[in-house]
Design an enzyme around this catalytic site. Sequence first.
Site, PDB file in Angstrom:
ATOM      1  N   GLY A  45       0.783  -1.242   0.000  1.00  0.00           N
ATOM      2  CA  GLY A  45       0.000   0.000   0.000  1.00  0.00           C
ATOM      3  C   GLY A  45       0.807   1.281   0.000  1.00  0.00           C
ATOM      4  O   GLY A  45       0.339   2.320  -0.455  1.00  0.00           O
ATOM      5  N   GLU A 101       3.695   4.094   5.972  1.00  0.00           N
ATOM      6  CA  GLU A 101       2.475   3.287   5.832  1.00  0.00           C
ATOM      7  C   GLU A 101       1.426   4.085   5.053  1.00  0.00           C
ATOM      8  O   GLU A 101       1.431   5.320   5.051  1.00  0.00           O
ATOM      9  CB  GLU A 101       1.994   2.913   7.247  1.00  0.00           C
ATOM     10  CG  GLU A 101       0.682   2.176   7.344  1.00  0.00           C
ATOM     11  CD  GLU A 101       0.678   0.775   6.769  1.00  0.00           C
ATOM     12  OE1 GLU A 101       0.983   0.643   5.576  1.00  0.00           O
ATOM     13  OE2 GLU A 101       0.322  -0.177   7.488  1.00  0.00           O
ATOM     14  N   ASP A 102       0.535   3.374   4.385  1.00  0.00           N
ATOM     15  CA  ASP A 102      -0.500   4.057   3.621  1.00  0.00           C
ATOM     16  C   ASP A 102      -1.606   4.637   4.502  1.00  0.00           C
ATOM     17  O   ASP A 102      -2.019   5.780   4.342  1.00  0.00           O
ATOM     18  CB  ASP A 102      -1.105   3.124   2.545  1.00  0.00           C
ATOM     19  CG  ASP A 102      -1.587   1.786   3.107  1.00  0.00           C
ATOM     20  OD1 ASP A 102      -1.428   1.523   4.325  1.00  0.00           O
ATOM     21  OD2 ASP A 102      -2.100   0.968   2.311  1.00  0.00           O
ATOM     22  N   ASP A 105      -5.712   2.247  10.616  1.00  0.00           N
ATOM     23  CA  ASP A 105      -7.100   1.951  10.926  1.00  0.00           C
ATOM     24  C   ASP A 105      -7.158   1.610  12.424  1.00  0.00           C
ATOM     25  O   ASP A 105      -7.191   2.507  13.257  1.00  0.00           O
ATOM     26  CB  ASP A 105      -7.532   0.796  10.010  1.00  0.00           C
ATOM     27  CG  ASP A 105      -8.986   0.455  10.103  1.00  0.00           C
ATOM     28  OD1 ASP A 105      -9.807   1.173   9.537  1.00  0.00           O
ATOM     29  OD2 ASP A 105      -9.312  -0.566  10.753  1.00  0.00           O
ATOM     30  N   LYS A 133      -7.266   7.033  10.002  1.00  0.00           N
ATOM     31  CA  LYS A 133      -8.676   6.963  10.410  1.00  0.00           C
ATOM     32  C   LYS A 133      -8.703   6.917  11.932  1.00  0.00           C
ATOM     33  O   LYS A 133      -8.888   5.857  12.537  1.00  0.00           O
ATOM     34  CB  LYS A 133      -9.325   5.684   9.858  1.00  0.00           C
ATOM     35  CG  LYS A 133      -9.595   5.679   8.365  1.00  0.00           C
ATOM     36  CD  LYS A 133     -10.389   4.411   8.034  1.00  0.00           C
ATOM     37  CE  LYS A 133     -10.505   4.193   6.553  1.00  0.00           C
ATOM     38  NZ  LYS A 133     -11.116   2.879   6.234  1.00  0.00           N
ATOM     39  N   PHE A 154     -14.145   3.720   3.389  1.00  0.00           N
ATOM     40  CA  PHE A 154     -13.144   2.882   2.753  1.00  0.00           C
ATOM     41  C   PHE A 154     -12.619   3.574   1.509  1.00  0.00           C
ATOM     42  O   PHE A 154     -13.361   3.888   0.594  1.00  0.00           O
ATOM     43  CB  PHE A 154     -13.704   1.496   2.405  1.00  0.00           C
ATOM     44  CG  PHE A 154     -12.585   0.522   2.158  1.00  0.00           C
ATOM     45  CD1 PHE A 154     -11.959  -0.116   3.221  1.00  0.00           C
ATOM     46  CD2 PHE A 154     -12.125   0.285   0.869  1.00  0.00           C
ATOM     47  CE1 PHE A 154     -10.896  -0.977   3.006  1.00  0.00           C
ATOM     48  CE2 PHE A 154     -11.060  -0.572   0.643  1.00  0.00           C
ATOM     49  CZ  PHE A 154     -10.447  -1.207   1.713  1.00  0.00           C
ATOM     50  N   VAL A 155     -11.316   3.818   1.523  1.00  0.00           N
ATOM     51  CA  VAL A 155     -10.699   4.561   0.421  1.00  0.00           C
ATOM     52  C   VAL A 155      -9.707   3.697  -0.354  1.00  0.00           C
ATOM     53  O   VAL A 155      -9.129   2.753   0.186  1.00  0.00           O
ATOM     54  CB  VAL A 155      -9.984   5.836   0.933  1.00  0.00           C
ATOM     55  CG1 VAL A 155     -10.995   6.863   1.415  1.00  0.00           C
ATOM     56  CG2 VAL A 155      -8.981   5.502   2.038  1.00  0.00           C
TER      57      VAL A 155
HETATM   58  P1  IMP Z   1      -4.606  -1.473  11.020  1.00  0.00           P
HETATM   59  O1  IMP Z   1      -3.615  -2.496  11.483  1.00  0.00           O
HETATM   60  O2  IMP Z   1      -5.991  -1.826  11.473  1.00  0.00           O
HETATM   61  O3  IMP Z   1      -4.221  -0.074  11.390  1.00  0.00           O
HETATM   62  O4  IMP Z   1      -4.708  -1.612   9.463  1.00  0.00           O
HETATM   63  C1  IMP Z   1      -4.014  -0.850   8.555  1.00  0.00           C
HETATM   64  C2  IMP Z   1      -4.128  -1.519   7.212  1.00  0.00           C
HETATM   65  O5  IMP Z   1      -5.483  -1.795   6.890  1.00  0.00           O
HETATM   66  C3  IMP Z   1      -3.614  -0.633   6.098  1.00  0.00           C
HETATM   67  O6  IMP Z   1      -2.248  -0.827   5.844  1.00  0.00           O
HETATM   68  C4  IMP Z   1      -4.452  -1.098   4.912  1.00  0.00           C
HETATM   69  O7  IMP Z   1      -3.852  -2.217   4.289  1.00  0.00           O
HETATM   70  C5  IMP Z   1      -5.747  -1.551   5.526  1.00  0.00           C
HETATM   71  N1  IMP Z   1      -6.792  -0.513   5.408  1.00  0.00           N
HETATM   72  C6  IMP Z   1      -7.435   0.105   6.411  1.00  0.00           C
HETATM   73  N2  IMP Z   1      -8.343   0.984   5.965  1.00  0.00           N
HETATM   74  C7  IMP Z   1      -8.258   0.940   4.618  1.00  0.00           C
HETATM   75  C8  IMP Z   1      -8.938   1.652   3.552  1.00  0.00           C
HETATM   76  O8  IMP Z   1      -9.821   2.515   3.752  1.00  0.00           O
HETATM   77  N3  IMP Z   1      -8.569   1.322   2.280  1.00  0.00           N
HETATM   78  C9  IMP Z   1      -7.612   0.404   1.993  1.00  0.00           C
HETATM   79  N4  IMP Z   1      -6.951  -0.280   2.949  1.00  0.00           N
HETATM   80  C10 IMP Z   1      -7.268  -0.005   4.254  1.00  0.00           C
HETATM   81 MG    MG Z   2      -1.549  -1.944   4.102  1.00  0.00          MG
END
Ligand code: IMP
Ligand code: MG
Length: 185
Positions: A45, A101-102, A105, A133, A154-155
Amino acid sequence: MNKDIARVMITEEELETLISRLAKEIDRDYADSGRRVLLLGILKGSVVFMGELMKKITIPVEIDFMKVSSYGSSTKSSGNINILLDLVRKDIDECDIIIVEDIIDSGRTLMYLVEYLLHKGANSVRTCTLLDKVSRREVDFQPDYVGKVIEDEFVVGYGLDYDEKYRTLPYIGVLSPEVYGSTGN
Ligand code: IMP
Ligand code: MG
């Protein structure tokens, strides 16, 4: 515009502006590092963001990549982190690492990776995310550099995917709920 995109959330121009700002912040904070500054992109990402960010940073930095997966549905991450491609280098104790990181979440991926890299012996570990987010956070994690805080939608685009699609779009767009609504995710 791509027919699966409900609306453009962040244009190419705005992305350019906010990534320039992040590069300036990193330039400022690491100018006197005295160590190896390592931009560590999280595949896949982060690739577009990483490519733009590294061009705008003017201090000497090295780049590397890790690949992780978190099990879960396509639109939600679960917090079970699997390392698919590890960072392998002998001089990690000489590195000031900036994880790139992209999007954040739940916060579980970056929380895990920061701990992991410190445990491996990195001199310091900070995090830089294009999108955050904040309202979805499940753990107490605060990134050091944030491009933009966004609402819980969701983007895709600019490296971010849904089911491996839309990564090549040059903007950040909100995916039409109809695209994933029917799959039960
Ligand atoms: P976390 O561990 O829950 O913070 O997840 C982060 C990862 O979830 C990111 O690196 C993305 O791969 C994925 N992710 C979370 N939200 C989105 C979104 O809106 N679009 C695309 N990927 C997302
Ligand atoms: Mg990712």
